[in-house]
Design a protein around this motif. Structure first.
Motif, PDB file in Angstrom:
ATOM      1  N   MET A  88     -22.573   3.548 -33.156  1.00 56.11           N
ATOM      2  CA  MET A  88     -22.222   2.262 -33.744  1.00 56.11           C
ATOM      3  C   MET A  88     -23.099   1.164 -33.168  1.00 56.11           C
ATOM      4  O   MET A  88     -23.720   1.317 -32.111  1.00 56.11           O
ATOM      5  CB  MET A  88     -20.748   1.929 -33.485  1.00 56.11           C
ATOM      6  N   LEU A  89     -23.131   0.076 -33.903  1.00 56.69           N
ATOM      7  CA  LEU A  89     -23.903  -1.091 -33.513  1.00 56.69           C
ATOM      8  C   LEU A  89     -22.922  -2.226 -33.242  1.00 56.69           C
ATOM      9  O   LEU A  89     -22.103  -2.553 -34.099  1.00 56.69           O
ATOM     10  CB  LEU A  89     -24.862  -1.472 -34.646  1.00 56.69           C
ATOM     11  N   VAL A  90     -22.996  -2.792 -32.059  1.00 56.90           N
ATOM     12  CA  VAL A  90     -22.100  -3.886 -31.683  1.00 56.90           C
ATOM     13  C   VAL A  90     -22.931  -5.148 -31.532  1.00 56.90           C
ATOM     14  O   VAL A  90     -23.938  -5.160 -30.814  1.00 56.90           O
ATOM     15  CB  VAL A  90     -21.376  -3.583 -30.360  1.00 56.90           C
ATOM     16  N   ILE A  91     -22.525  -6.182 -32.230  1.00 60.40           N
ATOM     17  CA  ILE A  91     -23.265  -7.443 -32.188  1.00 60.40           C
ATOM     18  C   ILE A  91     -22.311  -8.573 -31.843  1.00 60.40           C
ATOM     19  O   ILE A  91     -21.241  -8.702 -32.442  1.00 60.40           O
ATOM     20  CB  ILE A  91     -23.925  -7.753 -33.544  1.00 60.40           C
ATOM     21  N   SER A  92     -22.710  -9.354 -30.873  1.00 60.05           N
ATOM     22  CA  SER A  92     -21.986 -10.588 -30.569  1.00 60.05           C
ATOM     23  C   SER A  92     -22.895 -11.753 -30.930  1.00 60.05           C
ATOM     24  O   SER A  92     -24.062 -11.790 -30.534  1.00 60.05           O
ATOM     25  CB  SER A  92     -21.645 -10.637 -29.081  1.00 60.05           C
ATOM     26  N   SER A  93     -22.348 -12.657 -31.681  1.00 63.47           N
ATOM     27  CA  SER A  93     -23.135 -13.827 -32.085  1.00 63.47           C
ATOM     28  C   SER A  93     -22.167 -14.983 -32.281  1.00 63.47           C
ATOM     29  O   SER A  93     -20.980 -14.875 -31.943  1.00 63.47           O
ATOM     30  CB  SER A  93     -23.876 -13.537 -33.397  1.00 63.47           C
ATOM     31  N   ASP A  94     -22.667 -16.057 -32.853  1.00 64.37           N
ATOM     32  CA  ASP A  94     -21.761 -17.178 -33.100  1.00 64.37           C
ATOM     33  C   ASP A  94     -20.723 -16.850 -34.167  1.00 64.37           C
ATOM     34  O   ASP A  94     -19.790 -17.603 -34.391  1.00 64.37           O
ATOM     35  CB  ASP A  94     -22.554 -18.431 -33.466  1.00 64.37           C
ATOM     36  N   ARG A  95     -20.888 -15.713 -34.817  1.00 62.86           N
ATOM     37  CA  ARG A  95     -19.875 -15.270 -35.789  1.00 62.86           C
ATOM     38  C   ARG A  95     -18.759 -14.472 -35.110  1.00 62.86           C
ATOM     39  O   ARG A  95     -17.834 -14.018 -35.764  1.00 62.86           O
ATOM     40  CB  ARG A  95     -20.502 -14.387 -36.848  1.00 62.86           C
ATOM     41  N   GLY A  96     -18.883 -14.234 -33.827  1.00 62.42           N
ATOM     42  CA  GLY A  96     -17.913 -13.414 -33.116  1.00 62.42           C
ATOM     43  C   GLY A  96     -18.488 -12.044 -32.817  1.00 62.42           C
ATOM     44  O   GLY A  96     -19.705 -11.839 -32.900  1.00 62.42           O
ATOM     45  N   ILE A  97     -17.608 -11.113 -32.503  1.00 65.18           N
ATOM     46  CA  ILE A  97     -18.041  -9.755 -32.183  1.00 65.18           C
ATOM     47  C   ILE A  97     -17.820  -8.864 -33.396  1.00 65.18           C
ATOM     48  O   ILE A  97     -16.729  -8.833 -33.965  1.00 65.18           O
ATOM     49  CB  ILE A  97     -17.264  -9.199 -30.972  1.00 65.18           C
ATOM     50  N   GLU A  98     -18.876  -8.153 -33.780  1.00 66.28           N
ATOM     51  CA  GLU A  98     -18.769  -7.230 -34.907  1.00 66.28           C
ATOM     52  C   GLU A  98     -19.154  -5.829 -34.449  1.00 66.28           C
ATOM     53  O   GLU A  98     -20.146  -5.643 -33.751  1.00 66.28           O
ATOM     54  CB  GLU A  98     -19.694  -7.685 -36.039  1.00 66.28           C
ATOM     55  N   VAL A  99     -18.333  -4.870 -34.837  1.00 66.06           N
ATOM     56  CA  VAL A  99     -18.589  -3.473 -34.487  1.00 66.06           C
ATOM     57  C   VAL A  99     -18.848  -2.722 -35.788  1.00 66.06           C
ATOM     58  O   VAL A  99     -17.966  -2.610 -36.633  1.00 66.06           O
ATOM     59  CB  VAL A  99     -17.391  -2.870 -33.731  1.00 66.06           C
ATOM     60  N   LEU A 100     -20.056  -2.225 -35.948  1.00 68.04           N
ATOM     61  CA  LEU A 100     -20.501  -1.746 -37.254  1.00 68.04           C
ATOM     62  C   LEU A 100     -21.103  -0.358 -37.156  1.00 68.04           C
ATOM     63  O   LEU A 100     -21.630   0.034 -36.114  1.00 68.04           O
ATOM     64  CB  LEU A 100     -21.594  -2.701 -37.783  1.00 68.04           C
ATOM     65  N   PRO A 101     -21.062   0.383 -38.239  1.00 69.45           N
ATOM     66  CA  PRO A 101     -21.783   1.659 -38.259  1.00 69.45           C
ATOM     67  C   PRO A 101     -23.280   1.404 -38.143  1.00 69.45           C
ATOM     68  O   PRO A 101     -23.774   0.344 -38.535  1.00 69.45           O
ATOM     69  CB  PRO A 101     -21.438   2.250 -39.636  1.00 69.45           C
TER      70      PRO A 101
END
Lengths: 339, 265
Positions: A308-321
């Motif tokens: 999975m790909l985890v991204i933290s940005s100004d949009r919050g934390i997203e955990v994605l395939p």
């Protein structure tokens, strides 16, 4: 040669205003210590925290100290405000002693580095050689500039102390030896530290110190990355390293193109490194930076089918395939980090 | 058009025709593999599962995968070079058996994008051997790295067998530099070795013919067959910054362990 102790305080969160104003609940108060070198020619960077419970010292790192000196032994009194889980903001004290001779010459002053980078250098340099490096000497210059500004603002009759801890190359016996030397000095200059209420007068005095310190540090140091557990553009590729990933998944997980992009675009962590990782789902983060630990704690329960790909940005934390290809992944990341 | 891997300029190729004298260590350095003293047969090492057979990559895919990894510079040697990770230098101590696993641990940290740290092989090997300069084998070394870890060379020089460095502080520090997951490969098994490398998992390999342990980094494709790019622990002046090629029967490791997760620190 006898030199007066300086008080240096390098404070982050609380003093910089990212958190509510610190509420100082108690303090250990004593007189200013004056120490004399007993070991010229020998490096002894000592930073003890005997008088603080272990678990209080590094929590939240609301206070950070870095103290160095020139060729003679000097002890710095350091006070800081620290956030403790059970007590909130409390005032803590450090005494840092540094003895020994410098290197042959530091050369010209460079562009000031970040505080974290300085601390890292200071910790990691010289353990084997036991000498002050040129880089440390440059830090010394800058820190003295800070110290001078702070000391000029302080009331020298009521300073706070102290704690010491061991770094660099000492064996246990050497550590004990250094401690004895310091204890001997301290016994001669002040009574044992005791808890006393912090008076309004002291609050006022140190309130001035904190604000002046903030200005001084800001003037001397490069801009710091914003503190906080999760900030900016952070990325973690999470996988099960012993699982049978597809060829394209492996290409994504080891992509130098993606690494290059993230090195350029990801936020910098507390140590000034690009804030991205490739982690196994079971990675041990006990010794990671606090911000990564907090991030990982938030992310781990949300993980699904790996990788999975985890991204933290100004949009919050997203955990994605994981996207399908290396190119897709790069395109996707650019939505967050820009071109 | 058939594909052939590009070698680094200073790389040597060691194959079945290479005379023994060409494989000897440079003056002043040494080797140290002693597989005859190995105490744990394959598959019996606690905590190190045998290489899972589902991870085998079919031979028919090897050439294409190698080509793809080289074009994308995503093989282990490229990643190491990009990170500025130097090779090890065991100098005069017979600790190849711990230098190999140590370099693997450094590579795993680089792949995880942890701060690049040069780790001290001596900080583990000396404690395993009670500060004696004697041989060992890779599994023995890696088992120590899993349980106790090792410290950076800034704290303990990488080839100093000196008790003064065995401090309580270093013991505690070493826990920050542990390997936490690893596996054991079947001896002299090309399929498992190549599959690991194609998955960017470095392999510490011990070679009886060489009495030496090194780090296996890349699968490469030469003359229509697979070969292995290794990184030695005989300083940056050996091969091309420590890299060279093993092929034929010389690339079959008699002892092979593969760390794939390190503590994040």
């Amino acid at each position: 040669m006898k030199r007066l102790a300086f008080l240096i305080l390098l404070c982050t969160g609380a003093a910089w205003g990212q958190s509510p104003s610190p509420q100082i609940v108690n303090a250990k108060v004593g007189k200013q210590a004056v120490l004399q070198s007993k070991a010229v020619g020998e490096v002894a960077w000592v930073w003890d925290r005997r008088y603080l419970p272990e678990d209080q010292v590094y929590h939240d790192k609301a206070a950070k100290t870095l103290v160095v000196t020139s060729g003679h032994a000097v002890t710095f009194l350091v006070t800081a405000v620290e956030h403790q889980p059970t007590k909130g903001f409390v005032q803590v004290e450090y005494l840092v002693t540094f003895t020994g001779g410098p290197g042959p010459g530091p050369g010209p002053d460079p562009v000031p580095d970040s505080l974290e980078a300085r601390m890292k250098r200071a910790y990691e340099a010289d353990k084997a050689a036991g000498k002050v490096t040129d880089a440390q000497m440059r830090d010394i210059r800058d820190l003295f500039k800070v110290a001078d500004q702070i000391v000029a603002k302080l009331d020298s009759t009521n300073h706070l102390y102290m704690t010491l801890d061991m770094y660099f190359k000492f064996s246990a016996s050497k550590v004990d030896q250094v401690r004895k030397v310091i204890d001997t000095h301290l016994a001669g200059v002040h009574p044992p530290t005791k808890d006393v209420p912090l008076t309004e007068e002291l609050k006022k005095a140190f309130g001035v110190a904190f604000s002046e310190l903030a200005k001084a540090v800001e003037a001397c140091l490069a801009p710091q990355p914003p503190p906080g557990p999760v900030s900016g553009f952070r990325v973690i590729f999470v996988s099960e390293s012993s699982a049978n990933h597809t060829r394209e998944q492996l290409n994504i997980l080891s992509s130098t193109a993606i690494a290059g992009y993230l090195n350029a675009k990801a936020s910098k962590d507390e140590k000034g490194r690009p804030a991205w990782r490739r982690w196994d789902k079971d990675v041990d983060v006990t010794n990671e930076l606090e911000s990564w630990k907090v991030f990982w704690t938030n992310v781990k329960p949300k993980l699904g089918t790996l990788p999975m790909l985890v991204i933290s940005s100004d949009r919050g934390i997203e955990v994605l395939p994981l996207p399908a290809t290396e190119a897709d992944t790069l395109t996707f990341l650019k939505r967050y980090g820009g071109q | 058009m058939s594909f052939t891997s590009q070698l680094y300029p200073g790389e040597a190729i060691f194959d079945d025709s290479t005379p023994e004298h060409a494989t000897l260590p440079p003056a002043g350095t040494t080797r140290g593999l002693m597989l005859d003293r190995r105490t744990t047969p394959f598959g019996q090492m606690v905590g190190a599962p045998p290489f899972p057979q589902e991870l085998l990559i079919p031979r028919g895919e090897w050439q294409a995968r190698i080509q793809e990894m080289e074009e994308r510079k995503s093989n282990i040697s490229s990643i190491s070079i990009a990170a500025g990770l130097p090779c090890k230098d065991q100098d005069g101590i017979p600790y190849c058996w711990i230098f190999g696993p140590t370099h693997c641990a450094e590579i795993v940290r680089v792949i995880q994008n942890q701060p690049m740290v040069e780790l001290s092989a001596a900080s583990a090997g000396a404690l395993i051997k009670n500060f004696r300069a004697e041989g060992g084998w890779g599994e023995e070394g890696l088992a120590w790295l899993v349980e106790h870890g090792q410290v950076p060379t800034s704290t303990w020089p990488e080839n100093k067998l000196d008790r003064r460095y065995a401090t309580a502080e270093n013991k505690q520090l070493a826990l920050q530099y542990r390997v936490t997951e690893w596996m054991e490969l079947r001896p002299r098994n090309t399929d498992e070795l190549v599959s690991c490398l194609l998955r960017r998992i470095p392999v510490a390999g011990g070679y009886n013919w060489w009495s030496h342990e090194i780090t296996n980094c890349d699968a490469v494709w030469l003359d229509g067959d697979v070969s292995i790019r290794i990184r030695n622990s005989w300083s940056m002046s050996w091969g091309d910054k420590g890299f060279s090629i093993l092929r034929g029967s010389k690339m079959l490791a008699d002892d092979a362990v593969a760390p794939h997760v390190a503590t994040a620190s």
